[in-house]
Design a protein around this motif. Structure first.
Motif, PDB file in Angstrom:
ATOM      1  N   THR A 155       0.820  -1.279  -0.002  1.00 13.82           N
ATOM      2  CA  THR A 155       0.121   0.046  -0.084  1.00 13.82           C
ATOM      3  C   THR A 155       0.808   1.462   0.118  1.00 13.82           C
ATOM      4  OG1 THR A 155       0.038  -0.210   2.330  1.00 13.82           O
ATOM      5  CG2 THR A 155      -1.773  -1.168   1.361  1.00 13.82           C
ATOM      6  N   GLY A 156       2.211   0.847   0.185  1.00  8.76           N
ATOM      7  CA  GLY A 156       2.926   2.199   0.051  1.00  8.76           C
ATOM      8  C   GLY A 156       3.544   2.599   1.959  1.00  8.76           C
ATOM      9  N   THR A 157       2.772   2.112   2.728  1.00  8.39           N
ATOM     10  CA  THR A 157       3.039   2.356   3.947  1.00  8.39           C
ATOM     11  C   THR A 157       4.257   1.752   4.516  1.00  8.39           C
ATOM     12  OG1 THR A 157       0.626   2.199   4.481  1.00  8.39           O
ATOM     13  CG2 THR A 157       2.148   1.909   6.581  1.00  8.39           C
ATOM     14  N   THR A 158       4.904   2.409   5.196  1.00 10.08           N
ATOM     15  CA  THR A 158       6.430   1.817   5.718  1.00 10.08           C
ATOM     16  C   THR A 158       6.025   1.415   7.325  1.00 10.08           C
ATOM     17  OG1 THR A 158       7.810   3.049   4.452  1.00 10.08           O
ATOM     18  CG2 THR A 158       8.909   2.095   6.239  1.00 10.08           C
ATOM     19  N   VAL A 159       6.087   0.387   7.614  1.00  9.05           N
ATOM     20  CA  VAL A 159       5.981  -0.126   8.912  1.00  9.05           C
ATOM     21  C   VAL A 159       7.263  -0.118  10.024  1.00  9.05           C
ATOM     22  CG1 VAL A 159       5.013  -1.560  10.731  1.00  9.05           C
ATOM     23  CG2 VAL A 159       3.815  -1.253   8.380  1.00  9.05           C
ATOM     24  N   ARG A 160       7.633   0.902  10.630  1.00  3.45           N
ATOM     25  CA  ARG A 160       8.809   0.683  11.338  1.00  3.45           C
ATOM     26  C   ARG A 160       8.888  -0.532  12.585  1.00  3.45           C
ATOM     27  NH1 ARG A 160       8.425   6.198  14.122  1.00  3.45           N
ATOM     28  NH2 ARG A 160       6.457   5.549  14.056  1.00  3.45           N
ATOM     29  N   ILE A 161       9.875  -1.093  12.474  1.00  5.63           N
ATOM     30  CA  ILE A 161      10.154  -2.266  13.502  1.00  5.63           C
ATOM     31  C   ILE A 161      10.612  -1.515  14.790  1.00  5.63           C
ATOM     32  CG2 ILE A 161      11.027  -4.362  14.054  1.00  5.63           C
ATOM     33  CD1 ILE A 161       9.231  -4.642  11.994  1.00  5.63           C
ATOM     34  N   HIS A 162      10.155  -1.575  15.859  1.00  7.95           N
ATOM     35  CA  HIS A 162      10.570  -1.021  17.102  1.00  7.95           C
ATOM     36  C   HIS A 162      11.746  -1.721  17.581  1.00  7.95           C
ATOM     37  CE1 HIS A 162      10.837   1.233  20.843  1.00  7.95           C
ATOM     38  NE2 HIS A 162      10.935  -0.062  21.463  1.00  7.95           N
ATOM     39  N   GLN A 163      11.631  -3.155  17.771  1.00  4.00           N
ATOM     40  CA  GLN A 163      12.560  -4.230  18.225  1.00  4.00           C
ATOM     41  C   GLN A 163      12.168  -5.589  17.768  1.00  4.00           C
ATOM     42  OE1 GLN A 163      12.358  -3.366  22.493  1.00  4.00           O
ATOM     43  NE2 GLN A 163      12.076  -5.713  22.494  1.00  4.00           N
ATOM     44  N   ILE A 164      13.333  -6.386  17.584  1.00  8.98           N
ATOM     45  CA  ILE A 164      13.218  -7.809  17.681  1.00  8.98           C
ATOM     46  C   ILE A 164      13.832  -8.211  18.920  1.00  8.98           C
ATOM     47  CG2 ILE A 164      13.410  -9.964  16.484  1.00  8.98           C
ATOM     48  CD1 ILE A 164      13.262  -8.240  13.816  1.00  8.98           C
ATOM     49  N   HIS A 165      13.137  -9.090  19.875  1.00 10.12           N
ATOM     50  CA  HIS A 165      13.765  -9.872  20.763  1.00 10.12           C
ATOM     51  C   HIS A 165      13.725 -11.171  20.742  1.00 10.12           C
ATOM     52  CE1 HIS A 165      10.318  -8.501  22.867  1.00 10.12           C
ATOM     53  NE2 HIS A 165      10.005  -9.741  23.309  1.00 10.12           N
ATOM     54  N   LEU A 166      14.625 -11.816  21.655  1.00 10.09           N
ATOM     55  CA  LEU A 166      14.670 -13.274  21.715  1.00 10.09           C
ATOM     56  C   LEU A 166      14.091 -13.673  23.104  1.00 10.09           C
ATOM     57  CD1 LEU A 166      15.598 -16.099  20.437  1.00 10.09           C
ATOM     58  CD2 LEU A 166      17.928 -15.607  21.506  1.00 10.09           C
ATOM     59  N   GLU A 167      13.178 -14.713  23.148  1.00 10.15           N
ATOM     60  CA  GLU A 167      12.545 -15.325  24.507  1.00 10.15           C
ATOM     61  C   GLU A 167      12.278 -16.627  24.050  1.00 10.15           C
ATOM     62  OE1 GLU A 167       9.302 -12.403  24.787  1.00 10.15           O
ATOM     63  OE2 GLU A 167       7.933 -13.600  23.765  1.00 10.15           O
ATOM     64  N   GLU A 168      11.499 -17.151  25.201  1.00 10.40           N
ATOM     65  CA  GLU A 168      11.311 -18.718  25.167  1.00 10.40           C
ATOM     66  C   GLU A 168       9.547 -18.541  25.181  1.00 10.40           C
ATOM     67  OE1 GLU A 168      12.613 -20.728  28.866  1.00 10.40           O
ATOM     68  OE2 GLU A 168      12.274 -19.028  30.104  1.00 10.40           O
ATOM     69  N   ASP A 169       9.294 -20.023  24.680  1.00 11.35           N
ATOM     70  CA  ASP A 169       7.944 -20.092  24.600  1.00 11.35           C
ATOM     71  C   ASP A 169       7.459 -20.678  25.947  1.00 11.35           C
ATOM     72  OD1 ASP A 169       5.406 -20.228  23.551  1.00 11.35           O
ATOM     73  OD2 ASP A 169       5.643 -21.189  22.104  1.00 11.35           O
ATOM     74  N   ALA A 170       6.180 -20.587  26.343  1.00 10.99           N
ATOM     75  CA  ALA A 170       5.655 -21.558  27.280  1.00 10.99           C
ATOM     76  C   ALA A 170       5.095 -22.960  27.084  1.00 10.99           C
ATOM     77  CB  ALA A 170       4.524 -20.819  28.078  1.00 10.99           C
ATOM     78  N   GLY A 171       4.657 -23.857  28.015  1.00  7.62           N
ATOM     79  CA  GLY A 171       4.101 -25.121  27.640  1.00  7.62           C
ATOM     80  C   GLY A 171       2.954 -24.809  26.924  1.00  7.62           C
ATOM     81  N   LYS A 172       1.829 -26.132  27.129  1.00  6.44           N
ATOM     82  CA  LYS A 172       0.704 -25.786  26.695  1.00  6.44           C
ATOM     83  C   LYS A 172      -0.342 -26.692  27.692  1.00  6.44           C
ATOM     84  CE  LYS A 172       0.611 -26.401  21.805  1.00  6.44           C
ATOM     85  NZ  LYS A 172       0.462 -27.003  20.788  1.00  6.44           N
ATOM     86  N   MET A 173      -1.352 -26.093  27.826  1.00  4.68           N
ATOM     87  CA  MET A 173      -2.442 -26.998  28.544  1.00  4.68           C
ATOM     88  C   MET A 173      -3.536 -27.552  27.855  1.00  4.68           C
ATOM     89  SD  MET A 173      -1.545 -26.123  31.641  1.00  4.68           S
ATOM     90  CE  MET A 173      -2.782 -27.053  32.651  1.00  4.68           C
ATOM     91  N   VAL A 174      -3.567 -28.834  28.377  1.00  2.00           N
ATOM     92  CA  VAL A 174      -4.496 -29.500  27.278  1.00  2.00           C
ATOM     93  C   VAL A 174      -5.750 -29.782  28.217  1.00  2.00           C
ATOM     94  CG1 VAL A 174      -4.668 -31.819  26.041  1.00  2.00           C
ATOM     95  CG2 VAL A 174      -2.484 -30.524  26.432  1.00  2.00           C
ATOM     96  N   HIS A 175      -7.013 -29.616  27.653  1.00  2.00           N
ATOM     97  CA  HIS A 175      -8.053 -29.431  28.661  1.00  2.00           C
ATOM     98  C   HIS A 175      -8.975 -30.848  28.250  1.00  2.00           C
ATOM     99  CE1 HIS A 175      -6.909 -25.830  30.324  1.00  2.00           C
ATOM    100  NE2 HIS A 175      -6.913 -25.135  28.795  1.00  2.00           N
ATOM    101  N   ASP A 176      -9.262 -31.582  29.113  1.00  2.00           N
ATOM    102  CA  ASP A 176     -10.201 -32.736  28.897  1.00  2.00           C
ATOM    103  C   ASP A 176     -11.549 -32.413  29.356  1.00  2.00           C
ATOM    104  OD1 ASP A 176     -11.785 -35.119  28.929  1.00  2.00           O
ATOM    105  OD2 ASP A 176      -9.983 -36.451  29.413  1.00  2.00           O
ATOM    106  N   ASP A 177     -12.451 -31.500  28.761  1.00  2.00           N
ATOM    107  CA  ASP A 177     -13.703 -31.213  29.116  1.00  2.00           C
ATOM    108  C   ASP A 177     -14.567 -32.470  29.633  1.00  2.00           C
ATOM    109  OD1 ASP A 177     -13.022 -28.701  28.483  1.00  2.00           O
ATOM    110  OD2 ASP A 177     -13.901 -28.717  26.537  1.00  2.00           O
ATOM    111  N   TYR A 178     -14.520 -33.486  28.932  1.00  2.00           N
ATOM    112  CA  TYR A 178     -15.338 -34.688  29.321  1.00  2.00           C
ATOM    113  C   TYR A 178     -14.991 -34.988  30.544  1.00  2.00           C
ATOM    114  CZ  TYR A 178     -17.713 -39.232  28.634  1.00  2.00           C
ATOM    115  OH  TYR A 178     -18.426 -40.363  28.817  1.00  2.00           O
ATOM    116  N   HIS A 179     -13.810 -35.304  30.928  1.00  3.20           N
ATOM    117  CA  HIS A 179     -13.518 -35.802  32.349  1.00  3.20           C
ATOM    118  C   HIS A 179     -13.284 -34.553  33.380  1.00  3.20           C
ATOM    119  CE1 HIS A 179     -12.220 -39.317  30.097  1.00  3.20           C
ATOM    120  NE2 HIS A 179     -12.752 -39.964  31.085  1.00  3.20           N
TER     121      HIS A 179
END
Ligand code: ADP
Ligand code: MG
Ligand code: ZN
Length: 474
Positions: free
Chosen positions: A111-135
């Motif tokens: 579109t002609g827009t320039t989007v400035r990037i403020h920063q790129i940083h490194l970090e770690e992901d979290a785990g995952k919750m698995v929900h068993d609605d039935y039980h």
């Protein structure tokens, strides 16, 4: 149309890096696996376990930063972001607060827009919750704990939902070309938080924003923003004030709802991570990282247009997906007829690979190169070459074997060529005379007539040789 408000959007895009091992331990970082099989004392936060930085992850983050025009901080540090959640066994996330790896980049949109990037940083992901609605039970799967992520934070330069979707898809495409992220949205490899605010049209002062967390498809990014703009427009039209808060988007209903307001925002108690040394880079480190950046989409387009003489449109279409551009590159490395390979790919292969979502082409570049060559050299005629490609996709197999099995090989019957030429010369004695009198331009006419008359049963090379022999012996 003269809109009453300007839309202002800033994005925080999280991308999982495709390193072999995790960010701070040597566990397998690949997606999936049986629950809690990719874990160790470090990534589950056991007392006394110490993290070790994965340098591959640092290199990937820097490669992304350089590709987006960032400056690389020569001195960079990690920080602890403390919070409790069941998918975060350490009760803190190692991230970067004020000394991130990369700062001050930019991404240009169509579109002609320039989007400035403020920063790129490194970090770690979290785990995952698995929900068993039935039980009525919930389980924690820590496999994803500590998989490396980069977070790309934009300035609030985006002006519409479409631009936001383009921004994220451009990031996804570039990260794939950089070989640092598989960008599989369906596996959560890329997630975005979007910040949306409105201001009176033309006003220099930004309005209050709402943040919508954790969007994981281009479609939901676009829909969430559209519905947030609608919500805020109503509030402002009614003379109200937008509350600065975090919201969640519900894909099923297409609406956003409040998660938490600024007043009860998390206080993460950031402090410098004491177990990981700060990172420093020399100019040589940065130069080396630059030299490791592969050709990016726009650079491949230039190469296809300038060196391979493809049209702009063909070059653009071939580079929309990395695996397609890679396949084309691999094919022309074996058989460097750039245009002919591009045409055959775009007409015969493209629609077949687009039918499936998996980024795989069930035919090898070597076999595809072979069919292109067989068609170009008239070993088989072009239509039969297309049928061979269809068989290769449906059943697999070697192109030459398929051609033989189906009687596609053009039979070179020299006597048929010579008979045809004799007949043609008898009919067009006048032109034969012209040729004898030095008007050699009629050769093209003889070529054309013979080629057409034999209907693809002879190669241009043989026709030319037979014609030349006959004309010489007149
Ligand atoms: P915070 O510290 O509260 O997280 P940041 O300044 O880090 O806020 O900004 C987070 C994101 O919000 C950035 O992507 C930024 O571009 C965006 N943002 C900031 N102000 C606005 C605004 N008024 N409207 C839309 N987006 C904004
Ligand atoms: Mg922030
Ligand atoms: Zn581990």
């Amino acid at each position: 149309m003269c809109a009453k408000y300007d839309t202002v959007i800033g994005l925080e895009v999280h991308a999982e890096l495709s390193t072999k091992t995790k960010a701070f331990c040597t566990c397998d970082a690949s997606f999936g696996g049986d629950p809690n099989t990719h874990i160790c004392p470090v990534c589950t936060g056991q007392p006394g376990a110490l993290p070790i930085i994965n340098h591959e992850a640092v290199n990937y983050a820097i490669r992304a930063g350089l590709a987006f025009g960032c400056d690389i901080n020569r001195y960079s540090r990690f920080d602890r972001k403390n919070y409790f959640y069941p998918d975060l066994p350490k009760a803190f996330q190692i991230s970067q607060l004020d000394l991130p790896l990369c700062v001050n980049g930019k991404i240009e949109l169509s579109t002609g827009t320039t989007v400035r990037i403020h920063q790129i940083h490194l970090e770690e992901d979290a785990g995952k919750m698995v929900h068993d609605d039935y039980h009525g039970q919930s389980w924690a799967d820590y496999n994803r704990c500590s998989v490396p992520l980069i977070e790309i934070v934009s300035e609030p330069d985006i002006t519409s939902a479409e631009e936001a979707a383009e921004f994220v898809s451009k990031i996804a495409l570039y990260l794939k070309y950089l070989n640092v992220c598989d960008a599989k949205m369906q596996e959560g490899s890329i997630r975005a938080d979007v910040n949306v605010s409105l201001k009176p049209a033309g006003s220099p002062v930004l309005g209050d924003r709402a943040e919508i967390k954790n969007l994981n498809s281009f479609r939901s990014i676009q829909r969430a923003i559209e519905c947030e703009i609608e919500r805020q427009t109503k509030i402002l039209d009614d003379g109200g004030k937008v509350v600065q808060e975090t919201r969640r988007f519900d894909d099923a209903t297409g609406t956003t709802s409040s998660l938490r307001s600024k007043e009860n925002a998390n206080d993460y108690r950031y402090f410098p991570e004491p177990d990981i040394m700060a990172i420093s880079f020399t100019d040589e480190d940065i130069e080396k990282a630059k030299s490791e950046i592969p050709l990016l989409p726009h650079e491949r387009v230039s190469k296809y247009v300038n060196e391979y003489k493809l049209t702009d449109e063909d070059a653009r279409v071939l580079t929309l997906e990395k695996y397609i551009s890679d396949f084309y590159d691999e094919t022309v490395a074996i058989y460097p007829e750039y245009k002919s390979v591009a045409n055959m790919f775009l007409t015969e292969v493209m629609r077949r690979v687009k039918e499936t979502d998996d980024e795989e082409i069930p035919v090898t570049a070597a076999d595809f190169a072979k069919v292109c060559e067989m068609a170009d050299k008239n070993t088989v005629n072009r239509n039969d070459a297309k049928t061979i490609i269809r068989y290769m996709f449906e059943e697999g197999g070697d192109p030459m074997e398929i051609a033989k099995k189906n009687n596609f090989i053009v039979e070179e019957d020299l006597s048929a060529i010579n008979d045809f030429i004799d007949k043609l010369f008898a009919e067009r004695q006048d032109l034969v005379e012209d040729y004898k009198n030095g008007k050699t331009s009629v050769f093209g006419f003889f070529m054309g007539q013979t080629t057409r008359g034999l209907q693809g049963k002879a190669t241009p090379k043989s026709i030319k040789e037979c014609l030349e022999a006959k004309l010489k012996n007149l």
